[in-house]
Design a protein around this motif. Structure first.
Motif, short mmCIF file in Angstrom:
data_model
loop_
_atom_site.label_atom_id
_atom_site.label_comp_id
_atom_site.label_asym_id
_atom_site.label_seq_id
_atom_site.Cartn_x
_atom_site.Cartn_y
_atom_site.Cartn_z
N LYS A 44 -8.74 26.07 -9.70
CA LYS A 44 -8.36 26.75 -10.94
C LYS A 44 -6.99 27.42 -10.78
CE LYS A 44 -13.09 27.74 -12.40
NZ LYS A 44 -13.94 28.45 -11.41
N LEU A 45 -6.65 27.81 -9.54
CA LEU A 45 -5.32 28.39 -9.33
C LEU A 45 -4.30 27.26 -9.34
CD1 LEU A 45 -5.70 31.08 -6.50
CD2 LEU A 45 -5.37 31.45 -8.94
N LYS A 46 -3.13 27.52 -9.94
CA LYS A 46 -2.11 26.47 -10.05
C LYS A 46 -0.76 26.98 -9.55
CE LYS A 46 -4.94 23.82 -12.44
NZ LYS A 46 -5.77 22.96 -11.58
N VAL A 47 0.04 26.06 -9.03
CA VAL A 47 1.40 26.41 -8.64
C VAL A 47 2.15 26.86 -9.88
CG1 VAL A 47 3.59 25.45 -7.84
CG2 VAL A 47 1.46 24.86 -6.66
N GLY A 48 2.90 27.96 -9.75
CA GLY A 48 3.66 28.47 -10.89
C GLY A 48 3.02 29.68 -11.53
N GLN A 49 1.71 29.88 -11.32
CA GLN A 49 1.05 31.04 -11.89
C GLN A 49 1.56 32.30 -11.23
OE1 GLN A 49 -3.07 29.93 -11.32
NE2 GLN A 49 -3.31 29.30 -13.47
N VAL A 50 1.64 33.37 -12.01
CA VAL A 50 2.10 34.68 -11.53
C VAL A 50 0.87 35.56 -11.37
CG1 VAL A 50 3.48 36.72 -12.11
CG2 VAL A 50 4.37 34.43 -12.60
N ILE A 51 0.74 36.19 -10.21
CA ILE A 51 -0.46 36.99 -9.92
C ILE A 51 -0.22 38.44 -10.37
CG2 ILE A 51 -2.04 37.76 -8.12
CD1 ILE A 51 -1.12 35.35 -6.44
#
Lengths: 94, 16
Positions: A44-51
Motif C-alpha cells: 500500500k505504501l508507494k514511492v513518492g508518498q510523503v509521510i
C-alpha cells in the motif's frame, strides 16, 4: 491524507526516505521500496508518498535524522505487530 | 516560498 497500516511481516521495513525540516523536501518522502521488506509486502505504501505521521507522531518540523529515528523505533518496538503511516501524495507546502 | 526552498540544502537519504 491516507492512513496506511503496515504489518511487520519481514525483518526489515524496507523503505528509503529523503527529506526533513530545513531541507528542500520539508517532510520525509519515500524514494525507494525494497523488495521483500514489510512495506513491499503490504503493497500500500508507494514511492513518492510523503509521510506526515507514524503511529500518530507528527514528523512535521522534525529534521531528517529525527524522523528516521522515529520510523525505525516504531518498526523495532515489540509492543505492536504493525505500524500506522499517515501519508499524502502531495508535497505539503509549509 | 519557491526561492526559499531552492536555497535550502538537499536532504540525505536513509534506508530503514
Amino acid at each position: 491524507a491516507t492512513l496506511i497500516r503496515v504489518m511487520k511481516t519481514a525483518p526489515t521495513l524496507g523503505i528509503a526516505i529523503e527529506g526533513g525540516a530545513k531541507t528542500r523536501q520539508p517532510l520525509p518522502r519515500i524514494v525507494t521500496i525494497q523488495r521483500g521488506g514489510s512495506a513491499h509486502n503490504c503493497s500500500k505504501l508507494k514511492v513518492g508518498q510523503v509521510i506526515l505521521e507514524v503511529n500518530g507522531i507528527s514528523l512535521q518540523g522534525k529534521e531528517h535524522r529525527e524522523a528516521a529515528r522515529i520510523i525505525a523505533e516504531a518498526f523495532k518496538t515489540k509492543e505492536k505487530d504493525h505500524m500506522d503511516f499517515l501519508v499524502t501524495e502531495f508535497n505539503v507546502s509549509l | 516560498s519557491c526561492d526559499k526552498r531552492l536555497t535550502l540544502p538537499p536532504s540525505e537519504i536513509t534506508l530503514l
